[in-house]
Motif scaffolding. Structure first.
Motif, PDB file in Angstrom:
ATOM      1  N   ILE A   1       0.840  -1.205   0.000  1.00 43.79           N
ATOM      2  CA  ILE A   1       0.000   0.000   0.000  1.00 43.79           C
ATOM      3  C   ILE A   1       0.872   1.250   0.000  1.00 43.79           C
ATOM      4  N   ALA A   2       1.969   1.226   0.751  1.00 45.71           N
ATOM      5  CA  ALA A   2       2.875   2.376   0.782  1.00 45.71           C
ATOM      6  C   ALA A   2       3.522   2.594  -0.581  1.00 45.71           C
ATOM      7  N   ALA A   3       3.930   1.521  -1.244  1.00 44.86           N
ATOM      8  CA  ALA A   3       4.528   1.644  -2.574  1.00 44.86           C
ATOM      9  C   ALA A   3       3.516   2.179  -3.576  1.00 44.86           C
ATOM     10  N   LEU A   4       2.279   1.728  -3.478  1.00 41.80           N
ATOM     11  CA  LEU A   4       1.223   2.226  -4.362  1.00 41.80           C
ATOM     12  C   LEU A   4       0.938   3.702  -4.095  1.00 41.80           C
ATOM     13  N   ALA A   5       0.959   4.102  -2.838  1.00 41.65           N
ATOM     14  CA  ALA A   5       0.724   5.502  -2.492  1.00 41.65           C
ATOM     15  C   ALA A   5       1.843   6.401  -2.996  1.00 41.65           C
ATOM     16  N   LEU A   6       3.070   5.898  -3.024  1.00 41.58           N
ATOM     17  CA  LEU A   6       4.188   6.697  -3.528  1.00 41.58           C
ATOM     18  C   LEU A   6       4.192   6.794  -5.050  1.00 41.58           C
ATOM     19  N   LEU A   7       3.723   5.759  -5.730  1.00 44.94           N
ATOM     20  CA  LEU A   7       3.749   5.745  -7.190  1.00 44.94           C
ATOM     21  C   LEU A   7       2.513   6.348  -7.839  1.00 44.94           C
ATOM     22  N   SER A   8       1.395   6.390  -7.141  1.00 42.98           N
ATOM     23  CA  SER A   8       0.153   6.856  -7.775  1.00 42.98           C
ATOM     24  C   SER A   8       0.193   8.322  -8.218  1.00 42.98           C
ATOM     25  N   PRO A   9       0.825   9.271  -7.506  1.00 46.32           N
ATOM     26  CA  PRO A   9       0.877  10.636  -8.048  1.00 46.32           C
ATOM     27  C   PRO A   9       1.689  10.736  -9.335  1.00 46.32           C
ATOM     28  N   LEU A  10       2.687   9.891  -9.496  1.00 42.73           N
ATOM     29  CA  LEU A  10       3.491   9.924 -10.714  1.00 42.73           C
ATOM     30  C   LEU A  10       2.715   9.395 -11.915  1.00 42.73           C
ATOM     31  N   LEU A  11       1.796   8.486 -11.668  1.00 46.78           N
ATOM     32  CA  LEU A  11       1.031   7.874 -12.747  1.00 46.78           C
ATOM     33  C   LEU A  11      -0.313   8.553 -12.983  1.00 46.78           C
ATOM     34  N   SER A  12      -0.696   9.459 -12.123  1.00 39.67           N
ATOM     35  CA  SER A  12      -2.010  10.077 -12.211  1.00 39.67           C
ATOM     36  C   SER A  12      -2.037  11.174 -13.275  1.00 39.67           C
TER      37      SER A  12
ATOM     38  N   TYR B   1      -2.272  18.470 -14.427  1.00 38.88           N
ATOM     39  CA  TYR B   1      -3.110  19.659 -14.308  1.00 38.88           C
ATOM     40  C   TYR B   1      -2.850  20.409 -13.006  1.00 38.88           C
ATOM     41  N   SER B   2      -2.552  19.694 -11.940  1.00 41.91           N
ATOM     42  CA  SER B   2      -2.245  20.396 -10.695  1.00 41.91           C
ATOM     43  C   SER B   2      -0.932  21.158 -10.816  1.00 41.91           C
ATOM     44  N   GLY B   3       0.025  20.617 -11.552  1.00 37.33           N
ATOM     45  CA  GLY B   3       1.261  21.346 -11.807  1.00 37.33           C
ATOM     46  C   GLY B   3       1.030  22.586 -12.642  1.00 37.33           C
ATOM     47  N   MET B   4       0.143  22.492 -13.634  1.00 34.04           N
ATOM     48  CA  MET B   4      -0.167  23.657 -14.456  1.00 34.04           C
ATOM     49  C   MET B   4      -0.865  24.737 -13.638  1.00 34.04           C
ATOM     50  N   ILE B   5      -1.744  24.338 -12.740  1.00 36.17           N
ATOM     51  CA  ILE B   5      -2.442  25.305 -11.886  1.00 36.17           C
ATOM     52  C   ILE B   5      -1.463  25.956 -10.923  1.00 36.17           C
ATOM     53  N   ASN B   6      -0.545  25.191 -10.375  1.00 36.82           N
ATOM     54  CA  ASN B   6       0.436  25.754  -9.451  1.00 36.82           C
ATOM     55  C   ASN B   6       1.366  26.738 -10.149  1.00 36.82           C
ATOM     56  N   GLN B   7       1.690  26.501 -11.411  1.00 38.31           N
ATOM     57  CA  GLN B   7       2.532  27.441 -12.140  1.00 38.31           C
ATOM     58  C   GLN B   7       1.778  28.714 -12.478  1.00 38.31           C
ATOM     59  N   ALA B   8       0.471  28.613 -12.717  1.00 35.20           N
ATOM     60  CA  ALA B   8      -0.304  29.784 -13.109  1.00 35.20           C
ATOM     61  C   ALA B   8      -0.703  30.642 -11.916  1.00 35.20           C
ATOM     62  N   THR B   9      -0.736  30.073 -10.725  1.00 35.22           N
ATOM     63  CA  THR B   9      -1.137  30.820  -9.543  1.00 35.22           C
ATOM     64  C   THR B   9       0.042  31.633  -9.033  1.00 35.22           C
ATOM     65  N   PRO B  10      -0.145  32.939  -8.859  1.00 32.04           N
ATOM     66  CA  PRO B  10       0.988  33.747  -8.374  1.00 32.04           C
ATOM     67  C   PRO B  10       1.298  33.436  -6.917  1.00 32.04           C
ATOM     68  N   TYR B  11       2.568  33.561  -6.585  1.00 32.29           N
ATOM     69  CA  TYR B  11       3.004  33.284  -5.217  1.00 32.29           C
ATOM     70  C   TYR B  11       2.656  34.448  -4.298  1.00 32.29           C
TER      71      TYR B  11
END
Length: 84
Positions: A25-36, A41-51
């Protein structure tokens, strides 16, 4: 190498199945964000949101045309709004 890993997993499953499942379960939890696909899209939103966000200016005496507070209109009246 793969054979030794398979035998190690088999012996772990035979001795401690709860530990083996929790490691899986821990291995699946670590790998699932990389495969999702949502991570893209969350990376694109984080880049577009000003700091940092713009802060309203306060009048220190050097800016006569900028109101010291958003509610202070400094002579600007809203007659045009009343005439609507």
């Amino acid at each position: 190498m793969a054979g030794r890993m398979a035998s190690a997993l088999r012996s772990l499953w035979a001795k401690e199945p709860v530990v083996a499942v929790s490691c899986g379960i821990a291995a699946l939890a670590l790998l699932s964000p990389l495969l999702s696909p949502y991570s893209k899209y969350s990376g694109m939103i984080n880049q577009a949101t000003p700091y940092t966000y713009p802060v309203p200016l306060r009048d220190d005496g050097c800016l006569p045309d900028v109101p010291s507070h958003p509610c202070c209109h400094q002579g600007r009246d809203l007659k045009w709004l009343k005439n609507l």
